[in-house]
Motif scaffolding. Structure first.
Motif, mmCIF file in Angstrom:
data_model
loop_
_atom_site.group_PDB
_atom_site.id
_atom_site.type_symbol
_atom_site.label_atom_id
_atom_site.label_comp_id
_atom_site.label_asym_id
_atom_site.label_seq_id
_atom_site.Cartn_x
_atom_site.Cartn_y
_atom_site.Cartn_z
ATOM 1 N N THR A 1 0.818 -1.210 0.000
ATOM 2 C CA THR A 1 0.000 0.000 0.000
ATOM 3 C C THR A 1 0.851 1.258 0.000
ATOM 4 O OG1 THR A 1 -1.488 -1.294 1.352
ATOM 5 C CG2 THR A 1 -2.062 1.007 1.009
ATOM 6 N N VAL A 2 1.936 1.277 0.773
ATOM 7 C CA VAL A 2 2.733 2.517 0.779
ATOM 8 C C VAL A 2 3.486 2.683 -0.538
ATOM 9 C CG1 VAL A 2 2.979 2.864 3.250
ATOM 10 C CG2 VAL A 2 4.628 1.438 2.080
ATOM 11 N N ILE A 3 3.859 1.580 -1.154
ATOM 12 C CA ILE A 3 4.535 1.692 -2.457
ATOM 13 C C ILE A 3 3.548 2.258 -3.484
ATOM 14 C CG2 ILE A 3 5.554 0.353 -4.353
ATOM 15 C CD1 ILE A 3 6.712 -1.514 -2.078
ATOM 16 N N LEU A 4 2.314 1.773 -3.406
ATOM 17 C CA LEU A 4 1.287 2.305 -4.297
ATOM 18 C C LEU A 4 1.006 3.778 -3.989
ATOM 19 C CD1 LEU A 4 -0.379 0.970 -6.526
ATOM 20 C CD2 LEU A 4 -2.236 0.750 -4.879
ATOM 21 N N ALA A 5 0.971 4.099 -2.702
ATOM 22 C CA ALA A 5 0.761 5.501 -2.304
ATOM 23 C C ALA A 5 1.865 6.379 -2.885
ATOM 24 C CB ALA A 5 0.737 5.614 -0.783
ATOM 25 N N ALA A 6 3.090 5.906 -2.823
ATOM 26 C CA ALA A 6 4.214 6.675 -3.370
ATOM 27 C C ALA A 6 4.043 6.865 -4.876
ATOM 28 C CB ALA A 6 5.528 5.965 -3.054
ATOM 29 N N ALA A 7 3.522 5.845 -5.550
ATOM 30 C CA ALA A 7 3.273 5.983 -6.987
ATOM 31 C C ALA A 7 2.230 7.073 -7.233
ATOM 32 C CB ALA A 7 2.807 4.650 -7.574
ATOM 33 N N PHE A 8 1.204 7.144 -6.380
ATOM 34 C CA PHE A 8 0.204 8.215 -6.513
ATOM 35 C C PHE A 8 0.818 9.580 -6.236
ATOM 36 C CE2 PHE A 8 -3.168 4.899 -5.976
ATOM 37 C CZ PHE A 8 -3.816 5.161 -7.175
ATOM 38 N N LEU A 9 1.882 9.633 -5.440
ATOM 39 C CA LEU A 9 2.561 10.902 -5.155
ATOM 40 C C LEU A 9 3.550 11.262 -6.257
ATOM 41 C CD1 LEU A 9 3.154 10.418 -1.331
ATOM 42 C CD2 LEU A 9 1.677 12.110 -2.401
ATOM 43 N N GLY A 10 3.616 10.457 -7.297
ATOM 44 C CA GLY A 10 4.433 10.824 -8.448
ATOM 45 C C GLY A 10 5.808 10.189 -8.470
ATOM 46 N N ILE A 11 6.085 9.280 -7.570
ATOM 47 C CA ILE A 11 7.395 8.622 -7.567
ATOM 48 C C ILE A 11 7.419 7.556 -8.668
ATOM 49 C CG2 ILE A 11 8.915 7.161 -6.177
ATOM 50 C CD1 ILE A 11 7.929 8.871 -3.794
ATOM 51 N N ARG A 12 8.521 7.533 -9.412
ATOM 52 C CA ARG A 12 8.575 6.680 -10.593
ATOM 53 C C ARG A 12 9.775 5.743 -10.629
ATOM 54 N NH1 ARG A 12 4.211 7.680 -10.551
ATOM 55 N NH2 ARG A 12 2.968 9.079 -11.836
ATOM 56 N N ARG A 13 10.882 6.135 -9.998
ATOM 57 C CA ARG A 13 12.107 5.358 -10.151
ATOM 58 C C ARG A 13 12.417 4.530 -8.909
ATOM 59 N NH1 ARG A 13 14.376 6.588 -14.835
ATOM 60 N NH2 ARG A 13 14.029 8.664 -15.680
ATOM 61 N N ALA B 1 15.139 3.921 -7.260
ATOM 62 C CA ALA B 1 15.939 4.562 -6.212
ATOM 63 C C ALA B 1 15.106 5.564 -5.421
ATOM 64 C CB ALA B 1 17.146 5.261 -6.833
ATOM 65 N N ASP B 2 14.145 6.210 -6.098
ATOM 66 C CA ASP B 2 13.306 7.192 -5.402
ATOM 67 C C ASP B 2 12.320 6.511 -4.456
ATOM 68 O OD1 ASP B 2 14.669 9.138 -6.750
ATOM 69 O OD2 ASP B 2 13.190 9.292 -8.367
ATOM 70 N N PHE B 3 11.744 5.399 -4.900
ATOM 71 C CA PHE B 3 10.888 4.618 -3.990
ATOM 72 C C PHE B 3 11.683 4.223 -2.754
ATOM 73 C CE2 PHE B 3 8.270 3.582 -7.808
ATOM 74 C CZ PHE B 3 7.006 3.791 -7.286
ATOM 75 N N GLN B 4 12.907 3.773 -3.016
ATOM 76 C CA GLN B 4 13.733 3.264 -1.936
ATOM 77 C C GLN B 4 14.078 4.361 -0.931
ATOM 78 O OE1 GLN B 4 17.226 1.352 -3.519
ATOM 79 N NE2 GLN B 4 17.629 0.441 -1.517
ATOM 80 N N SER B 5 14.505 5.526 -1.430
ATOM 81 C CA SER B 5 14.907 6.576 -0.497
ATOM 82 C C SER B 5 13.685 7.185 0.183
ATOM 83 C CB SER B 5 15.730 7.650 -1.217
ATOM 84 O OG SER B 5 14.966 8.233 -2.238
ATOM 85 N N GLU B 6 12.583 7.269 -0.541
ATOM 86 C CA GLU B 6 11.377 7.855 0.063
ATOM 87 C C GLU B 6 10.802 6.957 1.154
ATOM 88 O OE1 GLU B 6 7.890 10.575 0.046
ATOM 89 O OE2 GLU B 6 9.638 10.742 -1.245
ATOM 90 N N ALA C 1 13.367 -2.166 1.919
ATOM 91 C CA ALA C 1 14.472 -3.024 1.472
ATOM 92 C C ALA C 1 14.355 -3.281 -0.029
ATOM 93 C CB ALA C 1 14.438 -4.346 2.226
ATOM 94 N N PRO C 2 15.483 -3.263 -0.767
ATOM 95 C CA PRO C 2 15.442 -3.447 -2.220
ATOM 96 C C PRO C 2 14.717 -4.728 -2.648
ATOM 97 C CG PRO C 2 17.643 -2.820 -1.518
ATOM 98 C CD PRO C 2 16.837 -3.017 -0.271
ATOM 99 N N SER C 3 14.904 -5.808 -1.891
ATOM 100 C CA SER C 3 14.266 -7.074 -2.293
ATOM 101 C C SER C 3 12.745 -6.973 -2.174
ATOM 102 C CB SER C 3 14.785 -8.219 -1.432
ATOM 103 O OG SER C 3 14.498 -7.969 -0.071
ATOM 104 N N VAL C 4 12.276 -6.335 -1.102
ATOM 105 C CA VAL C 4 10.827 -6.158 -0.915
ATOM 106 C C VAL C 4 10.273 -5.267 -2.024
ATOM 107 C CG1 VAL C 4 9.049 -5.167 0.607
ATOM 108 C CG2 VAL C 4 10.960 -6.458 1.587
ATOM 109 N N LEU C 5 11.033 -4.192 -2.306
ATOM 110 C CA LEU C 5 10.587 -3.246 -3.326
ATOM 111 C C LEU C 5 10.511 -3.899 -4.703
ATOM 112 C CD1 LEU C 5 9.804 -0.393 -4.172
ATOM 113 C CD2 LEU C 5 12.241 0.179 -4.286
ATOM 114 N N SER C 6 11.544 -4.627 -5.085
ATOM 115 C CA SER C 6 11.515 -5.211 -6.439
ATOM 116 C C SER C 6 10.435 -6.281 -6.538
ATOM 117 C CB SER C 6 12.885 -5.756 -6.847
ATOM 118 O OG SER C 6 13.325 -6.701 -5.933
ATOM 119 N N ASN C 7 10.231 -7.009 -5.444
ATOM 120 C CA ASN C 7 9.156 -8.000 -5.410
ATOM 121 C C ASN C 7 7.785 -7.350 -5.646
ATOM 122 O OD1 ASN C 7 6.913 -9.168 -3.706
ATOM 123 N ND2 ASN C 7 8.332 -10.908 -3.649
#
Ligand SMILES: [Zn+2]
Ligand SMILES: [Zn+2]
Length: 318
Positions: A187-199, A201-206, A210-216
């Motif tokens: 849900t927070v990854i999706l929320a970040a996408a709604f906030l305009g995050i696209r890349r 590295a930006d998802f990760q820093s925002e 963890a990179p593995s969770v994010l890529s999954n």
């Protein structure tokens, strides 16, 4: 938990409801007015220990209220939806609506009837401030002071709950929503996408994920057709598809409910504005047939393929 670790209001809301079994328990309480342990167990085919754990959390989170009752001379406990839980009804209706539009399935979903106009209908999202509808993700602007809206703490239920019989159960109308909402990181990854995050590295820093969770999760969202990948393979951009953008209604109700019922640390709330009227965006649902705002007591679901028709009015308090 120290004050600085306290999650944002949205983070707390996701802790309270961002779990597949929790959503199913609430859904059965709304639709079938289930309030007893054995009925949830039999309805959902959930193990007693998992069910007991979720009910305990729902009570601790003020979403279910234990109430004693007498049966055959013995005192037992049933669980009633609290006011905080009842306010989730538009979220559940919006989930139904989104699944209806986007999730292919073999068995039909329950149908929604609006008692005011008498039509089998669907809902659309509107702005309570100016009454305009429909409102889409593109019609609103979301601002945050800090990235701390994403402080969701470590999810307690890491494992995914796979329901293999979901396809054959007309009430289990959440299969894709579960993938998106039934897991707090999703849900927070999706929320970040709604906030305009696209890349990546930006998802990760925002989010500090963890990179593995994010890529999954990004892979899962791409498979579900909620995100699409653009750009070169070395620097992919993840953008919301039409299907992903349309999930905004569900997101809007999670944000609205979370920020009304939970308090996070200062400056961690999201501020959503409806561009057309400039007011803070408060979502509401209106009937696609007659255009009127719908209220909980004026709609009911009808199960398909059941004769005579089974009417399922949404539960209220008590
Ligand atoms: Zn407005
Ligand atoms: Zn209507």
């Amino acid at each position: 938990m120290t004050v600085t670790e306290r999650p944002s209001a949205i983070g707390q809301a996701l802790l309270a409801i961002g779990d597949q079994w929790t959503l199913l328990i609430l859904q059965r309480a709304f639709l079938l007015h289930v309030r007893r342990f054995a009925d949830w167990r039999d309805q959902l085919g959930v193990s007693e220990s998992v069910l007991a754990n979720r009910i305990k959390e729902l009570v601790a989170g003020d979403l279910l209220r234990p109430a004693p009752y007498r049966e055959q001379g013995r005192t037992r406990t049933e669980y009633l939806l609290t006011e905080r839980a009842i306010e989730l009804w538009p979220l559940l209706v919006e989930i139904w609506s989104w699944e209806r539009r986007w999730a292919p399935r073999r068995r039909g979903l329950p149908e929604l009837t609006h008692d005011v106009c008498g039509n089998r209908t669907d809902v659309e999202l509107g702005c309570a401030g100016c009454a305009r509808a429909p409102v889409t993700a593109r019609d609103t602007e979301t601002v945050r002071d800090a990235a701390t809206f994403a402080q969701v703490t470590v999810p307690r239920h890491h494992r995914r709950t796979v329901r293999s019989d979901g396809e054959h159960d007309p009430l289990s109308y959440f299969p894709e929503t579960f993938e998106l909402l039934g897991d707090r990181w999703s849900t927070v990854i999706l929320a970040a996408a709604f906030l305009g995050i696209r890349r990546f590295a930006d998802f990760q820093s925002e989010l500090g994920v963890a990179p593995s969770v994010l890529s999954n999760r990004l892979r899962l969202f791409t498979e579900l057709g909620v995100l699409a990948v653009d750009g070169p393979e070395t620097r992919p951009r993840y953008r919301l598809t039409e299907k992903g953008l349309d999930f905004y209604g569900i997101f809007a109700f999670v944000v609205d409910w979370g920020q009304r019922w939970f308090t996070g640390p200062p400056r961690t709330d999201l501020r959503v504005t409806h561009r057309a009227c400039g007011q803070p965006f408060r979502p509401y649902l209106r009937c696609r047939s007659c255009g009127q705002a719908i209220s909980r007591s004026e709609v009911h679901f009808v199960l398909p393929e059941v004769i005579p028709e089974r009417r399922l009015p949404l539960a209220g308090t008590g």
